[in-house]
Every structure is written in structure tokens, then in C-alpha cells.
Design a protein around this motif. Structure first.
Motif, PDB file in Angstrom:
ATOM      1  N   GLU A 124       0.843  -1.205   0.000  1.00  0.00           N
ATOM      2  CA  GLU A 124       0.000   0.000   0.000  1.00  0.00           C
ATOM      3  C   GLU A 124       0.878   1.254   0.000  1.00  0.00           C
ATOM      4  O   GLU A 124       1.916   1.280   0.654  1.00  0.00           O
ATOM      5  N   PHE A 125       0.404   2.281  -0.699  1.00  0.00           N
ATOM      6  CA  PHE A 125       1.040   3.602  -0.645  1.00  0.00           C
ATOM      7  C   PHE A 125       0.226   4.508   0.269  1.00  0.00           C
ATOM      8  O   PHE A 125      -1.014   4.489   0.231  1.00  0.00           O
ATOM      9  N   PHE A 126       0.922   5.347   1.042  1.00  0.00           N
ATOM     10  CA  PHE A 126       0.275   6.409   1.821  1.00  0.00           C
ATOM     11  C   PHE A 126       1.007   7.711   1.529  1.00  0.00           C
ATOM     12  O   PHE A 126       2.226   7.716   1.310  1.00  0.00           O
ATOM     13  N   LEU A 127       0.262   8.810   1.559  1.00  0.00           N
ATOM     14  CA  LEU A 127       0.884  10.122   1.414  1.00  0.00           C
ATOM     15  C   LEU A 127       1.467  10.513   2.767  1.00  0.00           C
ATOM     16  O   LEU A 127       0.805  10.380   3.799  1.00  0.00           O
ATOM     17  N   LYS A 128       2.729  10.992   2.762  1.00  0.00           N
ATOM     18  CA  LYS A 128       3.376  11.381   4.023  1.00  0.00           C
ATOM     19  C   LYS A 128       2.887  12.787   4.389  1.00  0.00           C
ATOM     20  O   LYS A 128       3.414  13.781   3.894  1.00  0.00           O
ATOM     21  N   ASN A 129       1.831  12.843   5.188  1.00  0.00           N
ATOM     22  CA  ASN A 129       1.253  14.133   5.564  1.00  0.00           C
ATOM     23  C   ASN A 129       0.493  13.972   6.884  1.00  0.00           C
ATOM     24  O   ASN A 129      -0.674  13.553   6.899  1.00  0.00           O
ATOM     25  N   ASP A 130       1.191  14.296   7.982  1.00  0.00           N
ATOM     26  CA  ASP A 130       0.597  14.110   9.318  1.00  0.00           C
ATOM     27  C   ASP A 130      -0.702  14.880   9.488  1.00  0.00           C
ATOM     28  O   ASP A 130      -1.647  14.384  10.094  1.00  0.00           O
ATOM     29  N   ALA A 131      -0.735  16.122   8.958  1.00  0.00           N
ATOM     30  CA  ALA A 131      -1.920  16.963   9.159  1.00  0.00           C
ATOM     31  C   ALA A 131      -3.166  16.291   8.568  1.00  0.00           C
ATOM     32  O   ALA A 131      -4.276  16.464   9.075  1.00  0.00           O
ATOM     33  N   LEU A 132      -2.952  15.502   7.511  1.00  0.00           N
ATOM     34  CA  LEU A 132      -4.081  14.808   6.871  1.00  0.00           C
ATOM     35  C   LEU A 132      -4.217  13.369   7.375  1.00  0.00           C
ATOM     36  O   LEU A 132      -5.028  12.609   6.863  1.00  0.00           O
ATOM     37  N   GLY A 133      -3.373  12.964   8.332  1.00  0.00           N
ATOM     38  CA  GLY A 133      -3.422  11.594   8.853  1.00  0.00           C
ATOM     39  C   GLY A 133      -2.900  10.574   7.857  1.00  0.00           C
ATOM     40  O   GLY A 133      -3.382   9.439   7.802  1.00  0.00           O
ATOM     41  N   ASP A 134      -1.876  10.954   7.058  1.00  0.00           N
ATOM     42  CA  ASP A 134      -1.258  10.027   6.092  1.00  0.00           C
ATOM     43  C   ASP A 134      -2.297   9.243   5.283  1.00  0.00           C
ATOM     44  O   ASP A 134      -2.399   8.008   5.412  1.00  0.00           O
ATOM     45  N   PRO A 135      -3.079   9.905   4.431  1.00  0.00           N
ATOM     46  CA  PRO A 135      -4.125   9.168   3.692  1.00  0.00           C
ATOM     47  C   PRO A 135      -3.564   8.131   2.726  1.00  0.00           C
ATOM     48  O   PRO A 135      -2.474   8.309   2.181  1.00  0.00           O
ATOM     49  N   MET A 136      -4.333   7.052   2.533  1.00  0.00           N
ATOM     50  CA  MET A 136      -3.923   6.031   1.570  1.00  0.00           C
ATOM     51  C   MET A 136      -4.099   6.601   0.155  1.00  0.00           C
ATOM     52  O   MET A 136      -5.083   7.286  -0.119  1.00  0.00           O
TER      53      MET A 136
END
Ligand code: ADP
Ligand code: UDP
Length: 241
Positions: A124-136
Motif C-alpha cells: 500500500e502507498f500512503f501520502l506522508k502528511n501528518d496533518a491529513l493523517g497520512d491518507p492512503m
């Protein structure tokens, strides 16, 4: 490149668990593994004694195993108990997760019980973005937003499965199940390298027989003895703590 006498420079970035320093050599950075331990995208942060030194040693051991297996990593060498010298990568803003057993977010997302063995390792890929909760995200998001190219995507997947293949066996021989893990990749002189860290902060490790958790779920679930569990896993793999 002579990297024996590298001088530490300015703080470049302070993340949730590590601080990244520049050096007097443009191609190299120093990673400082701190005691800070975070969960739930940085909403909970605590200091755990000896976690920084434990993870620095754990990471060095794992990166060396991966290098020996022919996987290019950013790791150069440990500088002291808490710091390691690494190649400076241009990081993809992406997290690559491989799962062998169900746990964590996939259980919540798909309503599945923890601990099911997957008939085929899952990527799985996730976006590295804490503010967005690392969305898939998927390959199409990566391409449409220009976060990486088609060949980068293929290489990140290939390397993630290669890492899994190498590490499942190493953990198995230590009586541990490699449940899942997260990797981050970046480019060094145009070539994809594994960056960041491989430690119990970013993977799930269970005892093969008892399924005792020896990873950051002990912190997330307030089970106690977090660093002791990381060290227990490390000792079983042959590290000396
Ligand atoms: P986070 O940024 O998720 O809070 P850390 O506290 O672990 O994580 O911070 C380390 C940061 O350094 C991460 O953003 C990671 O992507 C980045 N990083 C790791 N290895 C390298 C490298 N070799 N070159 C450049 N950046 C790196
Ligand atoms: N992981 C990580 N950093 C993140 C998100 C996940 O290191 O920002 C690791 C996590 O420790 C686990 C694997 O990636 O080993 C899969 O995590 P999951 O998607 O299940 O998310 P979680 O529920 O652990 O947040």
C-alpha cells in the motif's frame, strides 16, 4: 568519497522521532535518533529512555543486512550511540507499507480481525502528511500529482517486496513474525535508495509462538516495556544491548 571525518552542520529538519543535520559534505546528512516516541500522527508524544540509542543500533543492523542482500540504502555508518551518517536523499513524499499479517489501519479500514495471515504480501502507498493523517493513495494519485514517475513507482514496489523477502526470513530465524512495515525511499544521484529507518517504531513484530508484540504497538496500546521489547527483538536477531 572520504566520509571518515565528516563534520556536523546545521539542523536541517526536526521530525517526530529524529533530527536531521547537514554536514560539511553536501551529499551526506546525520540522523539523530531521539527518545521522542509519537503515535496517532503526532497527537501523542512521549520520551522513552534509551529509545534513541536502541533504534540507532537496530536500524544500523537492519540496513547492513539489506545492503548485504543487494538493496541500496542511504546508510553509511553509525557515528556514535545516537547518530548515523547517511546519504542525502531527495525523498518521495510517500510511505510504502508491506503487510504479511493483518494489523493496524487495514483492520479498521476493511473491518478485518487482527492477525490473519495474508495469502500474498500486500503493498500500500500512503501520502506522508501528518496533518491529513497520512491518507492512503494509489499509483494514479502519485502520477497525477507528480510525486514520482512510473518507473519510480515500479522500483519502490519492487524494492519493498525485496526488503520483505529478505527480512521475513531473518525475523523468522529469530522466532519473530514480520507482520508489517513502512519504508521511505528517495533519490541519490538519480538512483532510488531506501531511506529513513527500519526499527520497531515503523514495523510490527510478534513472537511466533505467543504473538507477544515487540514493536510500537506497545506504545500505541499502552502495554508498557516498549524499549525493553525493542531490545528483546534486537537481541534475538543478534544485536547486543
Ligand atoms: P517524520 O518526518 O515522519 O516526523 P522523523 O522524525 O523520523 O519523521 O524525521 C526524519 C525525516 O528525515 C523524515 O521526514 C524522513 O523522510 C527524512 N529522511 C530520512 N532519511 C533521509 C535521507 N537519507 N535524506 C533526506 N531525508 C531523509
Ligand atoms: N507506520 C509508520 N509510520 C506511519 C504509518 C505507519 O511507521 O506514519 C508503520 C506502522 O508502524 C506499521 C505499518 O507502517 O508497522 C502499517 O501501519 P498502519 O497502516 O497499520 O497504520 P497504524 O494503524 O499503525 O497507524
Amino acid at each position: 568519497m572520504q566520509v571518515s571525518a565528516v563534520q556536523k552542520g546545521a539542523l536541517l529538519y526536526s521530525g517526530k522521532a529524529k533530527s536531521v543535520f547537514e554536514t560539511d559534505q553536501a551529499d551526506y546528512l546525520i540522523l539523530n535518533f531521539r527518545n521522542d516516541t509519537s503515535a496517532f500522527d503526532g497527537k501523542r508524544i512521549e520520551q522513552l529512555e534509551n529509545k534513541g540509542t536502541t533504534n540507532n543500533k537496530f536500524n544500523a543492523f537492519m540496513m547492513e543486512k539489506l545492503e548485504q542482500a543487494g538493496i541500496k540504502t542511504h546508510f553509511v555508518k553509525m557515528l556514535d550511540e545516537q547518530e548515523s551518517l547517511v546519504k542525502r536523499l531527495s525523498m518521495f513524499p510517500i510511505e510504502c507499507v508491506v503487510r504479511n499479517y493483518t494489523a493496524g489501519s487495514i483492520c479498521k479500514r476493511l473491518g478485518i480481525e487482527e492477525g490473519m495471515h495474508l495469502s500474498k504480501p500486500l503493498f500500500e502507498f500512503f501520502l506522508k502528511n501528518d496533518a491529513l493523517g497520512d491518507p492512503m493513495i494509489n499509483d494514479h494519485h502519485i502520477l497525477s500529482f507528480g510525486w514520482a514517475s512510473v518507473s519510480d513507482i515500479e522500483e519502490m514496489k519492487r524494492l519493498s517486496f525485496a526488503v520483505n523477502g529478505v527480512l521475513v526470513d531473518i525475523f523468522d530465524q529469530a522466532g519473530l513474525l514480520l507482520v508489517d512495515f513502512k519504508l521511505e525511499f528517495g533519490l541519490f544521484k538519480g538512483e532510488i535508495h531506501l531511506g529513513d529507518e527500519f526499527t520497531p517504531d515503523g514495523c510490527r513484530l510478534w513472537d511466533k509462538e505467543t504473538r507477544k508484540k515487540l514493536d510500537k504497538d506497545r506504545f500505541r496500546q499502552s502495554l508498557g516495556n516498549v524499549v525493553e521489547a525493542y531490545q528483546e527483538a534486537g537481541k534475538r536477531l543478534g544485536m547486543n544491548f
